[in-house]
Design an enzyme around this catalytic site. Sequence first.
Site, PDB file in Angstrom:
ATOM      1  N   LEU A 102       0.844  -1.193   0.000  1.00  0.00           N
ATOM      2  CA  LEU A 102       0.000   0.000   0.000  1.00  0.00           C
ATOM      3  C   LEU A 102       0.882   1.246   0.000  1.00  0.00           C
ATOM      4  CD1 LEU A 102      -1.587  -2.330   1.709  1.00  0.00           C
ATOM      5  CD2 LEU A 102      -3.075  -0.454   2.341  1.00  0.00           C
ATOM      6  N   LYS A 142      10.789  -4.470   6.000  1.00  0.00           N
ATOM      7  CA  LYS A 142      10.206  -3.537   6.973  1.00  0.00           C
ATOM      8  C   LYS A 142      11.153  -3.295   8.128  1.00  0.00           C
ATOM      9  CE  LYS A 142       6.718  -3.621   4.513  1.00  0.00           C
ATOM     10  NZ  LYS A 142       6.721  -2.569   3.547  1.00  0.00           N
ATOM     11  N   GLY A 195       0.049   2.277   7.439  1.00  0.00           N
ATOM     12  CA  GLY A 195       0.759   1.019   7.229  1.00  0.00           C
ATOM     13  C   GLY A 195       1.073   0.799   5.768  1.00  0.00           C
ATOM     14  N   SER A 196       1.684  -0.324   5.509  1.00  0.00           N
ATOM     15  CA  SER A 196       2.197  -0.432   4.153  1.00  0.00           C
ATOM     16  C   SER A 196       2.020  -1.785   3.480  1.00  0.00           C
ATOM     17  CB  SER A 196       3.682  -0.099   4.171  1.00  0.00           C
ATOM     18  OG  SER A 196       4.316  -0.842   5.173  1.00  0.00           O
ATOM     19  N   THR A 197       1.709  -2.841   4.220  1.00  0.00           N
ATOM     20  CA  THR A 197       1.650  -4.141   3.560  1.00  0.00           C
ATOM     21  C   THR A 197       0.498  -4.982   4.108  1.00  0.00           C
ATOM     22  OG1 THR A 197       4.052  -4.081   3.417  1.00  0.00           O
ATOM     23  CG2 THR A 197       3.013  -6.181   2.935  1.00  0.00           C
TER      24      THR A 197
END
Lengths: 229, 68
Positions: A102, A142, A195-197
């Site tokens: 994301l 991460k 967040g990112s994943t």
Amino acid sequence: MVILIVQTVILALLATLVAIWAARFPHPAPWLRPFLSPRRRWPEPEIRGWLRTGRFHPRFLEFFNRDPERTPPAQAGLVAPADGIVTSADVREGIRYFVIALSFWDMHVQRSPATGKVVAIEPSGDGFMDGEGRDFAFLREKHCPVQTRILLDTGEYGILAVRLITSLAARRIEVWPKVGDTLTRGQRLGRILLGSTVVLEMPEGCCLRVQPRVRVRAGETLIATGAPQ
Amino acid sequence: MKTFLWSQGHIGWPSLAIVVFSVLCLLVTDAVWRTVKTSARSVLLSAGFIWAMGVIAIFTISLHWPPT
């Protein structure tokens, strides 16, 4: 005299515009933002600056917290749990890890990939990472990830797991259903704040419908069909 | 040149026009640079050319104003 006053007002207005423009440069001036695409409206360096200070532009937060309605496709199959770009779909020990990355501009509400019952919600931090090892690329990339793993008993597809992963800097994950709740396909599951994943763990036997580097939409994009053999 | 910068107790209209035009050029160039997919160099060159043409036009008009 009246002309001089009018001219002075015009010059003062222009000076104000230039001052605002210069103060915001290289980020866009406020009057230009509504006309730009989200990526240009809130450039990444500006968002990273807000992350450091913790003071976000209210319009960006409003944009970031959007939660639009989604309509699952009529065709049977698993739907994407998140908006974003598919980065990998590797198989390991019979489980396919379907990874969605994301960006800051993606919608951050996750959705259930299939109808099923929540059998476990496993919040975990860096300790869980160490136990699991950093063999997974999506975890290795991460910095001190914080993750929550939601296990769904779907019947047709067996046990599916949706991992919501964020970094220690953001570290906030919201999961809305409780253990024992039954979710329908495409129902809201939770939200990663900055967040990112998101990783969907599914049986290897499911037939993938999308390939890496494809953009998917939570609750709408069909990502896999067919019950595992 | 005196009427260009200062005329009858107020700022000369040509000089004010150049200031307004320059600021508009700056803001429009910034908007074009952010919205159009092209190199910053070509945007700057185009903007510089348009600005120079505008300034020359304003100066030329001011020399022949009012028309006789």
